[in-house]
Design an enzyme around this catalytic site. Structure first.
Site, short mmCIF file in Angstrom:
data_model
loop_
_atom_site.label_atom_id
_atom_site.label_comp_id
_atom_site.label_asym_id
_atom_site.label_seq_id
_atom_site.Cartn_x
_atom_site.Cartn_y
_atom_site.Cartn_z
N CYS A 55 66.27 76.10 17.99
CA CYS A 55 65.23 75.87 16.98
C CYS A 55 63.88 76.47 17.42
O CYS A 55 62.99 76.66 16.60
CB CYS A 55 65.09 74.39 16.70
SG CYS A 55 64.89 73.40 18.16
N SER A 113 59.79 76.62 27.46
CA SER A 113 60.07 75.79 26.29
C SER A 113 58.80 75.22 25.67
O SER A 113 57.75 75.18 26.31
CB SER A 113 60.97 74.62 26.70
OG SER A 113 62.20 75.11 27.12
N GLN A 120 67.45 70.29 27.19
CA GLN A 120 68.38 70.73 26.15
C GLN A 120 68.68 72.24 26.26
O GLN A 120 69.80 72.67 26.02
CB GLN A 120 67.74 70.45 24.80
CG GLN A 120 68.74 70.07 23.74
CD GLN A 120 68.06 69.81 22.40
OE1 GLN A 120 66.84 69.88 22.28
NE2 GLN A 120 68.86 69.54 21.41
N GLY A 193 62.11 46.04 13.31
CA GLY A 193 62.25 47.22 12.46
C GLY A 193 63.63 47.82 12.64
O GLY A 193 64.28 47.59 13.68
N GLY A 195 64.20 51.19 11.25
CA GLY A 195 64.05 52.58 10.81
C GLY A 195 64.46 53.54 11.91
O GLY A 195 65.06 53.14 12.93
#
Lengths: 429, 255
Positions: A55, A113, A120, A193, A195
């Site tokens: 990405c 990076s 990663q 929460g 989420g």
């Protein structure tokens, strides 16, 4: 100097040269990478090619004999973007020979990076290597470079601070909790929460070994859904039971979208009375905040909000940046190792070439001499003996030359090429 | 000559450990390395000092420095509270330096002809060493608490143990120190009963102080059991108790 007859290159775009909107257009799937690697290698007469697509970057690493238009090569991989080539050409960078190698080693170690030291990229590198092998476009040179890059990345992670400190908010939350509780595994963690952020933090807490975790949410079904993704001992709790649950928890993490405080000093004071003053960590990763900041004033209660967590991550990021210089020393070591191994390989090839040259000359001369009538009386055994003697002489000469050449070439690379030139090594000018 | 060279070696090692601990606070990179080297230097100093004391001056006031050093080493090695070295290394350096400067180090504490008295001195020294250790842990606890409460998170990267570990170790030190001090007082009392001439006027003050310190520690431990468990209160009270103990100790040395 090592690669006189070929060019090692790196061409691509990254987060340093292109915006996210542009980078995402260059993203390639695994299947596409394999297909394109084969096609482009043939079309551009590339000896080797490895495509890395993440990405944050899309880069082509390869080996080519002679000249190559790298922008055209890059456009050939991204055919759909080829018509707008002029618009993204300025974002493209091309590195060759040792600069390219240095870049590859830096990328693999996470030095280049977006988040310095992220791990990663190493996995993505291994994937790119595997795909190139699948496409059969990875040869001796790229294999050696990529293996050295991975080994260097491992060394850097082991010996420097580059990847040791957390830069993620959810990790920083657990890190702060660990400054209060030695064994976070024994602590009861309450997540308020259900989420995305709450889910990431809860999973992270479980990864850190937390055995007892409860999720509180206004919609109990969502809390239950999150608990199902966590180990068996995670329990879903109704929002109305939150004040009562506070006394049970050592660590409370809030991550809701509510615009008002859900935990007030009165709740914590009541919980602390039941806990007989045991320490409690409150970590508020919601925006706007869900825990009243006045809770921090309560004895043995430690409250951290997003700003505090960012302070930790920024500080860690700064430490990672400081470790870059140290990491670059390991990159330089990696380049040295590669340089030596390539020189040795070149020496091996030169010696083999020299041996062939010498054998051919001596064989031709011996055959020409033995063909004369003067030697017509020699038996087959005697002739074989003369040929064997010639071979022994060749091996002796080559052995001596090989040792001296190794010694001289390590110190002065041009000796190797002068030597090649002397006997007209294939490919030498 | 060998006695002094050994003393100066341990002094140098303790000083080196102090400097390295200081470097831990000043550097962001290689903190772990500095802390590890500081621990090795401190342990080296402890071993050298122990050998010096046991070989040359087994009844000297250097025993206290040695006991403090061992408490620090044990806390760092077995309880993973390496940060304690940051407090104990300078303290050990200072005490050792004072001993060497004023030549008190090689002087016997009091008469050492009685086994009972020797036992009393040894127990008292162990009690004092644990009290000093507790004081260092109390400072460490309050420092760590201050960092977390005031959100001085730039210090968070320093390898500090978790608050609960320091709290537990502090209570442990207090209990062990209290037990040593209790037995020391008992043996002292028995000795003075057997040798009434030993209870000279000068000793009365020391006994009063020792009893006050003992009472203080007892109060800390009881209050911790009876009331809510607050390591912060324990840490603060321990610091106060240590000041009392220090007064008793210096009274013992320079009376």
């Amino acid at each position: 100097m090592v690669w006189q007859d070929m060019t090692v290159f790196c061409v691509g775009i990254s987060h340093k040269t292109a915006s996210l909107s542009l980078r995402e257009q260059f993203h390639l799937t695994d299947a596409k990478i394999v297909e394109l690697s084969r096609a482009v290698s043939t079309d551009f007469a590339l000896r080797e090619l490895v495509i890395l697509s993440t990405c944050n970057r899309c880069e082509l690493y390869g080996v080519v004999a002679g000249a190559c238009d790298y922008a055209t090569l890059f456009a050939a991989v991204h055919t759909q973007l080829a018509p707008q080539r002029e618009t993204w050409r300025k974002n493209l960078y091309v590195l060759t020979q040792w600069q390219a190698v240095e870049h590859i080693l830096s990328v693999a170690a996470g030095i280049d990076s977006l988040i310095i030291g992220e791990t990663q990229i190493t996995g993505q590198f291994k994937r790119a290597f595997a795909l190139a092998n699948e496409a059969q476009t990875c040869g001796v040179v790229m294999t050696q470079i990529l293996q050295t890059a991975l080994a260097t990345a491992k060394k850097i992670r082991t010996h420097t601070e580059i990847g040791k400190r957390t830069v993620s908010i959810s990790h920083a939350a657990i890190l702060l909790a660990k400054k209060i509780f030695t064994n976070i595994a024994n602590a009861n963690v309450l997540v308020v929460g259900a989420g995305e952020m709450a889910s990431i933090t809860a999973r992270n807490a479980v990864k850190q070994g937390v055995r007892s975790l409860a999720v509180v949410n206004r919609t109990l079904a969502r809390a239950s859904a999150l608990c199902r993704q966590l180990p068996d001992n995670a329990i879903a709790v109704n929002f109305a039971d939150l004040p009562a649950r506070l006394a049970w928890a050592e660590v409370v993490i809030t991550a809701t979208t509510r615009r008002e405080y859900v935990i007030l000093p009165a709740h914590i004071e009541q919980a602390q009375r039941q806990r007989r003053g045991k320490a409690m960590a409150l970590i508020d990763i919601s925006l706007p905040r869900n825990i009243d900041p006045r809770c921090q004033k309560i004895e043995d209660v430690y409250l951290f909000d997003l700003d505090d967590l960012r302070q930790v991550t920024d500080q860690n990021l700064q430490a990672r940046q400081q470790a870059v210089a140290q990491a670059m020393e390991y990159v330089a070591q990696g380049i040295n190792t590669l340089h030596k191994s390539f020189i040795e390989r070149e020496i091996g090839m030169s010696v083999a070439g020299f041996k062939n040259f010498l054998s051919d000359v001596i064989k031709a001369q011996t055959d020409q001499t033995l063909a004369k009538s003067l030697y017509g009386t020699l038996t087959v055994q005697q002739r074989d003996g003369i040929h064997q003697l010639a071979d022994i002489i060749v091996n002796k000469i080559v052995g001596q030359v090989s040792l001296r050449l190794k010694d001289a070439s390590v110190r002065e690379e041009h000796v190797l090429y002068t030597f090649r030139h002397l006997y007209r090594h294939p490919g030498s000018s | 000559m060998l006695f002094y060279s050994s003393c100066y070696t341990s002094l140098s090692l303790f000083a080196l450990a102090s400097v390295l601990e200081l470097a831990v606070f000043r550097t962001t990179l290689r903190r772990n390395l500095c802390q590890r080297l500081a621990l090795y230097a401190f342990m080296g100093g402890t071993v050298t000092l122990s050998a010096t004391v046991l070989l040359f001056v087994p009844h000297s006031a250097l025993l206290l420095t040695m006991a403090v050093a061992w408490v620090g080493t044990a806390a760092a090695l077995f309880f993973k509270v390496r940060a304690i070295i940051a407090f104990l290394a300078p303290l050990a350096t200072l005490i050792l330096l004072l001993h060497l400067l004023f030549s008190a180090g090689n002087m016997p504490l009091t008469g050492t002809n009685s086994a009972m008295l020797n036992l009393h001195i040894l127990l008292a020294i162990c009690g004092e060493a644990f009290a000093i250790g507790a004081c260092a842990l109390a400072v460490l606890y309050l420092w760590q608490r201050h960092i977390l409460k005031k959100k001085l998170l730039k210090w968070i990267g320093i390898e500090m143990p978790a608050l609960d570990r320091i709290g537990h170790l502090l209570l442990f030190c207090l209990w062990i120190g209290f037990i040593f001090l209790t037995v020391a007082l008992l043996t002292g009392a028995i000795y003075s009963q057997l040798h009434s001439h030993a209870l000279a006027d000068g000793l009365r003050l020391k006994i009063t102080w020792a009893l006050a310190v003992w009472g203080w520690y007892l109060a800390i431990l009881i209050s911790n059991k009876m009331r809510t468990n607050s390591p912060r209160r324990v840490a603060r009270l321990s610091l106060g108790g240590f000041l009392l103990l220090a007064l008793a100790f210096f009274g013992l040395l320079w009376q």
